[in-house]
Design a protein around this motif. Structure first.
Motif, PDB file in Angstrom:
ATOM      1  N   TYR A   1      62.407  -8.477  61.457  1.00  0.00           N
ATOM      2  CA  TYR A   1      63.633  -9.159  61.874  1.00  0.00           C
ATOM      3  C   TYR A   1      64.497  -9.514  60.662  1.00  0.00           C
ATOM      4  O   TYR A   1      65.718  -9.412  60.699  1.00  0.00           O
ATOM      5  N   LEU A   2      63.818  -9.952  59.609  1.00  0.00           N
ATOM      6  CA  LEU A   2      64.557 -10.309  58.398  1.00  0.00           C
ATOM      7  C   LEU A   2      65.407  -9.131  57.935  1.00  0.00           C
ATOM      8  O   LEU A   2      66.600  -9.259  57.658  1.00  0.00           O
TER       9      LEU A   2
ATOM     10  N   ILE B   1      46.338  -4.313  60.370  1.00  0.00           N
ATOM     11  CA  ILE B   1      47.036  -5.482  59.810  1.00  0.00           C
ATOM     12  C   ILE B   1      46.031  -6.419  59.142  1.00  0.00           C
ATOM     13  O   ILE B   1      46.274  -6.956  58.070  1.00  0.00           O
TER      14      ILE B   1
ATOM     15  N   ARG C   1      45.699  -1.216  65.538  1.00  0.00           N
ATOM     16  CA  ARG C   1      46.787  -1.791  64.732  1.00  0.00           C
ATOM     17  C   ARG C   1      46.387  -3.170  64.200  1.00  0.00           C
ATOM     18  O   ARG C   1      46.650  -3.494  63.049  1.00  0.00           O
TER      19      ARG C   1
ATOM     20  N   TRP D   1      50.205  -9.242  65.068  1.00  0.00           N
ATOM     21  CA  TRP D   1      50.165  -9.912  63.766  1.00  0.00           C
ATOM     22  C   TRP D   1      49.498 -11.271  63.913  1.00  0.00           C
ATOM     23  O   TRP D   1      48.666 -11.661  63.091  1.00  0.00           O
TER      24      TRP D   1
ATOM     25  N   THR E   1      57.916  -2.720  58.571  1.00  0.00           N
ATOM     26  CA  THR E   1      57.295  -2.144  59.754  1.00  0.00           C
ATOM     27  C   THR E   1      55.810  -1.906  59.512  1.00  0.00           C
ATOM     28  O   THR E   1      54.982  -2.238  60.344  1.00  0.00           O
TER      29      THR E   1
ATOM     30  N   SER F   1      53.866  -3.441  57.572  1.00  0.00           N
ATOM     31  CA  SER F   1      53.085  -4.663  57.427  1.00  0.00           C
ATOM     32  C   SER F   1      52.683  -5.251  58.773  1.00  0.00           C
ATOM     33  O   SER F   1      51.735  -6.024  58.854  1.00  0.00           O
ATOM     34  N   GLY F   2      53.407  -4.888  59.832  1.00  0.00           N
ATOM     35  CA  GLY F   2      53.065  -5.427  61.136  1.00  0.00           C
ATOM     36  C   GLY F   2      53.570  -6.836  61.337  1.00  0.00           C
ATOM     37  O   GLY F   2      53.358  -7.430  62.386  1.00  0.00           O
ATOM     38  N   ASP F   3      54.230  -7.364  60.327  1.00  0.00           N
ATOM     39  CA  ASP F   3      54.746  -8.726  60.444  1.00  0.00           C
ATOM     40  C   ASP F   3      56.161  -8.663  61.034  1.00  0.00           C
ATOM     41  O   ASP F   3      57.116  -8.289  60.360  1.00  0.00           O
ATOM     42  N   ILE F   4      56.244  -9.010  62.307  1.00  0.00           N
ATOM     43  CA  ILE F   4      57.501  -8.866  63.030  1.00  0.00           C
ATOM     44  C   ILE F   4      58.603  -9.693  62.382  1.00  0.00           C
ATOM     45  O   ILE F   4      59.774  -9.303  62.366  1.00  0.00           O
ATOM     46  N   ASP F   5      58.215 -10.818  61.833  1.00  0.00           N
ATOM     47  CA  ASP F   5      59.206 -11.689  61.216  1.00  0.00           C
ATOM     48  C   ASP F   5      59.929 -10.967  60.077  1.00  0.00           C
ATOM     49  O   ASP F   5      61.133 -11.092  59.913  1.00  0.00           O
TER      50      ASP F   5
END
Lengths: 596, 845
Positions: free
Chosen positions: B568-569, A204, A200, A172, B559, B561-565
């Motif tokens: 976690y939320l 993204i 990936r 990301w 998942t 979106s690829g945004d790990i944050d």
């Protein structure tokens, strides 16, 4: 000479990126009035040294400290933490604050996360009941320009986190960084990716473009023409081979950290005995720019020539009478003397390593493994290294190279070597072995290796490499052409299609698309478009390709790319971005984890 | 002629003309202002009417319950509500800047209503003192109010957006003030509101602020003031004195600007500024307009009126009509004054001639040729000030006619004016009823106007206007969507979704998540879920999905979106909300979430992680955790070496071993753990017997080395057999260990024990590394490979021997390399050259 590289000759305006980052940091400091103690996590501090001078920070009333578990000693009542958003760093902050509390110190705490605040980090603060005591902010540093053609995302652990922990935060981050570049330089119209992580990232990136589009209408021509994303996983052979370019060797033996090395002052011919001195290594140094990408053998020759011609000129100066203009030329040459001396000192120091039989033996073995002809010789050699208890990283480096080229080892050998490793280095290394197995770097053989096919099809081993006048990238490893760069060479020249069969032999999917305003044109164009049309930008500059290495790149590979760039008939300029500049040792070290 | 009739309606005050066109005949029925309390908002805003409960009125055919009624400026009903509030009499009401109606009642409670007569919760209280003392009077300004209690204490709310009552300083007066006025915070020095009080029997004005009271006008005033009003910019104060004079002073009462006798000594019911250059005084049936000089203008009314001050005039509301009293703009004067010969008047006249096909048109034009641009400009400007559409049109036509003959006129001026007039005419229509003058419109700004329109639920008009003016339509569509959801309780979700999507798609980048959030607030969770699915920004979508309880979708979207944050939320959210086992089940099905959970838990929730692995049957992972814990004992300072704490440590490792043994795939790990436990036991014993704490946590190889170095060969042998150390490794270890302690005799003895399984290389290497040439020479000849021999000789600097061995090996490349090694030694390099020549290998360089 400054460690912060001069970026004047960069193919895109990197100075503005750096200045933006400077400004953002200064603004953060300005907004917290008065004297303050800035506590930086050490790794981030290293990256920041390429962005901003410490003196500039001090001008803003900053007392600098490094973050550690130890409490901070300062008179300032304001403490500003500048940390990467990693949960383990939160521990230190918490223990710092708890310590202050126990001592009854009243302080104002600010935590600035780089590049952004994350739920995990705040969760830790929350569990420690500190989230109400700290003011949280963000410092959006996604990219650090390392040199005029190299950008780093400064994600040391990216590869390991992806492969072992399944934590893909770095992907990301990379996409975000590229997207940020696109806001400055326009949507990159062509995209090629190879490898799971790269595809990936591309995905993204496209999502980001859909969510928060770069307004491309007001930009006539995107400054970057093509984006190539490549996974480190696709080519794990190259980084494990010893680099033989000047800069590569410097990194292998002296460990280049953020564009500079630190070594004993005596080596550099300085008087201070026992002290360390820092030598910056970037393209601001003209001589270094000239020789950094050359094979070390050649560098030694060039330096010798330069020294000799210098000496000759000097003799002429003293014996014959000279005209004023000749004098001027001589003085001009004299100016380069410090640079020549510097690199002669460095080169000399390097030879003490390169002439060691152990190094030569290692090189020999690397070539044998890459050639993939004599399994037994390699196996015996590695076994012996273990028995002799050579440094673990050295052993693992060869072992991984061996395992990767053979797509794993037969179970018997795999278990045997693992046992010998645990016996020789201790059982705490079981985690390291487990990590390597998870990442597929050292594993049980499950299928036949296709390395030979790949090697042959892409002509990775080149006989009779002329390192002095190279005509192929194989000069960087004296005969082995790095797989990663071969792929990029193809990607630039003709796209993936002609090498599709070989790509299928390598791990991960591949992708080739058009983006932005160009996304509507049929994908067939993407192939022909490269060699024709868009390649030339109207003002005569060459079109620009951004090559992103997901998981790290070595100096030797960067050199090989620069070599490609310098070739006649090359229609592109290249700019390289990477999660981190690595070498075999640092890459292996990320996987090493001791229990206890 | 038309010109004449226009100017005939004007009144001259001093040297200025005033006009009072009727904006609307009031559409309301049965509204008698005399019986009501009225609040009218400036900028053509709405009018609120409620029966005045301080007056005794006769009830006709109406309910005894009072009703709050809202109308637009044309008397078109907007909404109404029955007034049932406790708290005593209604003291005052007024509209705030964002068109909320605030009503102050006796006990200090403030009720707020929106444009649709809906009560805005919560009610505001002016505080305990007001409650106890009762509010006697109040004065409003844009966004604030000042209340005075029956005990003459002052309280104010400086800003209704943040409604907190603030007490002002005590004015220390016995009797209620005769009159009150305020200077808005934006015009005072302190930035806080200033309240002016005209007190009885005292020829001063008290200025009350938060932190003090000042007396102003001492010596300037000859008696108490009866009525006062502050001008719009806060600079001037118009007041009515006890002896029937109008007094205009600066607002700090330092100088008198105008002082004029009025015809009555009774104080007027209303007093207001008309623009900045005239003051209106209203007594029962007479409205008097006073200017700086000259005779005042009288207007007579046979019905009650309300004066509504605007920035450029005063609107006059009566039972039957809404009028606008304003100074006639200069451009209009220049065109329409009787007998005007200004270029603009002649241009207007020329158009008239042109329309009647009279040649005089041309004559007029020629007459004003040099000043044609000014004439055109005047016509354009005048058209903007007209409320009458046909006159606007005529003026614009005159402008356009003139423009045709002048080359250097800014062409888009007319177009621009048309645009503004179209907007103004649209909002002036009686249904909308916002009679803005052009000056008011410019001051209000188009975006606020659009805001007011959508507040009044005039979405279509707002949309058209924002489209017409090229403004962002997002606000309008967003508000529409939210209002639509609120108003469409009976429409099924799917149908409503289609209706909404149809409009939402008009606006790119609109936040679907915000609309969805509104739907959720209105209890339409399913609709919210459907809407949020259309939100492209995951960072907005995911939190909303969580808030409407769609955790699984949220996890999926995060998942993707690829945004790990975001992942976690969601993860923490579910973790908190669900039972452990259910939580484990959820994340086990999602690899990314699972991996992230493990990464986090590895650092912070060790025990919980074990539970997770146990619940999912990953026994080997539990084993790894246990094994890892076994090292924690080492870190723990309590676990000093050799203490019984080794017991628990070994037990942990053994537990790990048995867990590994549960699965076939982990035989290796199980074996390793077993060996580790065994090693620790042996090391422990060794430490006890040798009384040296140097064994624990070193590797097997190191243990063997240490034993040999200590001369304890039996122990070394024991370790070797216990762990089945191969002969190969044994030889390397022992040779190096002996070399470390420089026991060359033992080394030699060892070399002769039997033929070493890996030859003599370890011996040679150990000696060379220890820099013992003499010892090395003993073993080099025993090396089987001549190349190795050559290299070994070379390493200890024996050129001749090296060369000989190399030539034996017949290896040219090796010779070359050796030559390089001896580069500094001329004699040595010649040896290699001769040898190489003799061999003459092809390809040797």
């Amino acid at each position: 000479m400054a460690q912060i590289p001069n970026l004047d000759n960069a193919p895109i305006n990197l100075i503005s990126i750096r200045e933006q980052s400077q400004k953002e940091l200064i603004n953060i400091l300005k907004n917290i009035r008065g004297k303050k103690c800035l506590v930086i996590d050490p790794k981030l501090g290293d990256s920041l040294s390429l962005i901003i001078q410490t003196s500039l920070l001090k001008e803003h009333g900053v007392e600098l400290r490094h973050l550690s578990a130890d409490h901070i000693q300062t008179d300032c009542t304001k403490v500003v933490y500048l940390v990467r958003s990693q949960p383990n760093l939160m521990r230190h902050i918490c223990s710092n604050i708890h310590h202050d509390e126990s001592k009854g110190l009243q302080r104002e705490y600010h935590v600035y996360f780089v590049p952004r605040r994350t739920v995990v980090c705040e969760k830790v603060l929350e569990e420690e009941k500190l989230h109400n005591m700290v003011t949280i902010g963000e410092y959006p540093l996604y990219i650090v320009p390392m040199d005029e053609d190299v950008l780093s995302f400064e994600l040391d652990l990216a590869y390991k986190e992806c492969q072992v922990d399944g934590d893909t935060s770095s992907l990301w981050h990379i996409a975000k960084a590229i997207h940020k570049l696109e806001f400055s330089f326009g949507v990159i119209p062509n995209l090629r990716a190879k490898g799971k992580a790269s595809v990936r990232v591309a995905d993204i990136l496209n999502r980001m473009q859909a969510e928060e589009p770069v307004n491309s209408s007001d930009m006539v021509m995107p400054e970057i023409n093509t984006l190539i994303l490549l996974d480190r996983e696709v080519d794990m052979v190259t980084p494990l081979c010893s680099q033989l370019t000047y800069e590569g060797l410097l990194d292998e033996f002296l460990n280049i950290k953020n564009g500079s090395i630190e070594l004993d002052a005596s080596i550099m011919g300085l008087q201070q005995e026992g002290e360390k001195t820092k030598v910056p290594l970037n393209s601001t140094d003209k001589l270094f720019k000239e020789i950094r990408d050359l094979n070390f053998e050649v560098v030694v020759q060039i330096l010798r020539q330069k020294a000799t011609s210098m000496k000759q000129d000097y003799t002429e100066m003293t014996t014959t009478s000279q005209s004023v203009s000749e004098l001027k030329d001589f003085v001009k040459k004299l100016n380069s003397l410090p640079e020549i001396t510097r690199h002669i000192n460095l080169a000399q120091h390097l030879t003490t390593f390169t002439s060691k039989p152990s190094f030569l033996g290692q090189l020999d073995m690397e070539h044998t493994i890459v050639e993939s002809q004599s399994y037994d010789i390699c196996f015996d050699y590695i076994e012996e290294l273990i028995h002799k208890q050579e440094p673990l990283t050295t052993v693992l480096r060869l072992l991984i190279l061996f395992s990767v080229t053979n797509s794993g080892l037969p179970k018997k050998h795999f278990d045997y070597l693992r046992r010998e490793l645990l016996h020789s280095y201790g059982f705490e290394h079981i985690t390291t072995l487990n990590n390597l197995e998870k990442a597929g770097l050292f594993k049980k053989q499950e299928s036949r290796s296709n390395w030979l096919t790949i090697k042959r099809a892409l002509q990775l081993v080149v006989e009779d490499t002329d390192t002095a006048n190279p005509n192929d990238i194989s000069y960087v490893f004296s005969g082995y052409a790095p797989l990663s760069i071969r792929l990029i060479q193809h990607a630039i020249r003709s796209g993936w299609r002609p090498v599709e069969e070989i790509l299928k032999l390598l791990p991960g999917p591949h992708l080739e698309t058009k983006r932005g305003a160009f996304s509507n044109s049929p994908s067939f164009d993407s192939l022909s478009g490269v060699s024709t049309g868009i390649a030339k930008v109207p003002d005569g500059r060459r079109a620009l390709v951004l090559v992103v290495f997901v998981g790290g790149v070595t100096f030797a590979e960067i050199s090989a790319l620069r070599f490609l760039c310098s070739q006649e008939g090359m229609a592109y300029d290249l700019i390289i971005a990477t999660t981190k500049i690595v070498n075999g040792q640092t890459l292996v070290e990320t996987f090493m984890e001791k229990l206890g | 002629m038309a010109n004449v009739s226009v100017a005939a309606e004007w009144q001259l005050l001093y040297n200025r003309y005033y006009r009072k066109p009727e904006l609307y005949p009031m559409r309301w029925k049965h509204v008698d202002l005399a019986r009501h309390k009225v609040a009218a908002a400036p900028f053509g805003g709405p009018v609120a009417v409620i029966r005045d409960d301080s007056k005794i009125v006769q009830l006709h055919a109406e309910s005894a319950l009072r009703k709050l009624r809202l109308f637009n400026s044309a008397g078109h009903p907007l909404a109404d509500a029955v007034w049932r509030h406790p708290g005593g009499r209604l003291i005052g009401m007024s509209w705030t800047d964002d068109l909320t109606l605030v009503c102050v009642v006796q006990d200090g409670t403030i009720y707020r209503y929106d444009l649709h007569a809906q009560l805005v919760e919560p009610n505001i209280s002016m505080g305990k003192e007001c409650f106890e003392q009762n509010v006697a009077d109040c004065v409003f300004w844009g966004n604030g109010v000042v209340c005075i209690t029956e005990q003459n204490q002052l309280f104010c709310i400086p800003d209704f957006r943040n409604p907190k009552p603030v007490p002002l300083a005590d004015p220390m007066i016995e009797e209620p003030p005769r009159c009150i006025a305020v200077i808005e915070p934006q015009y005072t020095m302190s930035g806080n509101v200033e309240v002016l009080l005209g007190v009885a029997d005292d020829p001063v004005v008290l200025v009350v602020e938060e932190d003090g009271v000042q007396r102003l006008g001492e010596g300037l005033l000859r008696g108490p003031l009866q009525k006062m009003v502050v001008s719009r910019d806060g600079k001037w104060l118009a007041s009515f004195t006890h002896d029937g004079r109008l007094l205009v002073t600066t607002s700090d009462l330092t100088g008198i600007i105008i002082e004029r006798e009025c015809e009555s000594s009774l104080p007027p019911e209303q007093i207001a500024w008309c623009g900045m250059d005239a003051v209106l005084l209203y007594w029962d049936d007479m409205l008097l307009m006073m200017g700086p000089d000259g005779d005042p203008v009288h207007y007579f009314y046979d019905e009650p009126i309300i004066l509504i001050p605007e920035c450029d005039g005063v609107r006059i509301l009566s039972n039957t009509s809404m009028e606008f009293l304003q100074r006639v703009p200069d451009s209009t004067v220049s065109i329409f004054t009787i007998g005007s010969t200004s270029p603009a008047a002649l241009l207007y006249d020329a158009l008239d001639h042109f329309d009647r096909r009279s040649a005089k048109a041309d004559e007029n034009l020629r007459l004003i040729k040099p000043s044609l641009p000014e004439a055109v400009e005047a016509c354009v400007d005048a058209s903007g000030h007209e409320f009458d559409v046909s006159r606007q049109r005529t003026l614009l036509r005159a402008a356009s006619y003139g423009q045709a003959f002048c080359s250097n006129f800014q062409r888009d001026r007319i177009q621009e004016m048309c645009k503004i007039l179209r907007v103004l005419n649209a909002v002036r229509s009686p249904e909308i009823g916002i009679p803005l003058s052009i000056q008011q419109y410019k001051l209000l700004s188009p975006s606020v106007l659009i805001g007011r329109l959508i507040n009044a639920h005039r979405h279509l008009l707002a949309l058209r206007i924002s489209e017409y003016l090229g403004m962002n339509q997002e606000v309008v569509i967003m508000h529409w969507a939210c209002s639509k959801i609120t108003a469409s309780l009976s429409i099924p979700d799917a149908t409503l979704l289609d209706i909404l999507l149809d409009k939402l798609k008009l606006c790119k980048g609109i936040s679907y998540a915000a609309v969805a959030a509104h739907a959720d607030k209105n209890g339409r969770r399913k609709l919210a879920a459907m809407l949020v699915d259309h939100e492209p920004r995951s960072s907005k979508q995911v939190p909303l999905l969580l808030s409407i309880g769609e955790e699984d979708t949220a996890l999926m979207k995060a998942t993707e979106s690829g945004d790990i944050d975001l992942v976690y939320l969601v993860l923490f959210h579910i973790w908190q909300k669900r039972q452990s086992l259910e939580f484990f089940g959820t994340i086990q099905a999602r690899p990314l979430a699972r991996d992230l959970f493990i990464t986090y838990a590895r650092c912070y929730k060790h025990e919980y992680l074990k539970d997770f692995f146990l619940s999912t049957g990953q026994l080997q992972d539990v084993a790894f955790l246990l094994w890892k814990e076994s090292w924690e004992f080492v870190k723990n300072p309590m676990a000093s070496k050799g203490s019984p704490l080794h017991g628990p440590r070994i037990k942990l490792i053994e537990k790990a071993q048995s867990l590994f043994a549960e699965t076939k795939e982990h035989v290796f790990e199980s074996k390793a753990a077993e060996e580790h436990a065994k090693l620790l036991r042996i090391q422990h014993e060794l430490e006890v017997t040798t009384k040296q704490a140097i064994f624990v946590d070193s590797s097997i190889s190191d243990t063997i080395r240490t034993c040999i170095v200590l001369g304890n060969h039996r122990a070394a042998m024991r370790v070797k057999t216990e762990f089945k150390v191969s002969e190969k490794r044994w030889y390397w270890l022992k040779v190096f260990a002996l070399a470390t302690i420089k026991d060359w005799v033992a080394l030699e003895k060892f070399s002769k024990e039997k033929r070493p399984p890996i030859g003599y290389r370890p011996f040679v290497e150990a000696c060379i590394e220890a820099d013992e040439k003499a010892e090395a020479i003993k073993y080099i000849p025993k090396l089987a490979d001549p190349r190795e021999r050559a290299e070994s000789y070379a390493r200890i600097g024996l050129v001749k021997e090296a060369a000989d061995a190399a030539s034996q090996a017949k290896d040219g490349e090796l010779l070359g390399r050796l030559k390089l090694t001896f580069a500094q030694n001329a004699a040595a390099s010649s040896i290699f050259d001769t040898l190489r020549d003799r061999l003459s290998f092809p390809g040797a360089s």
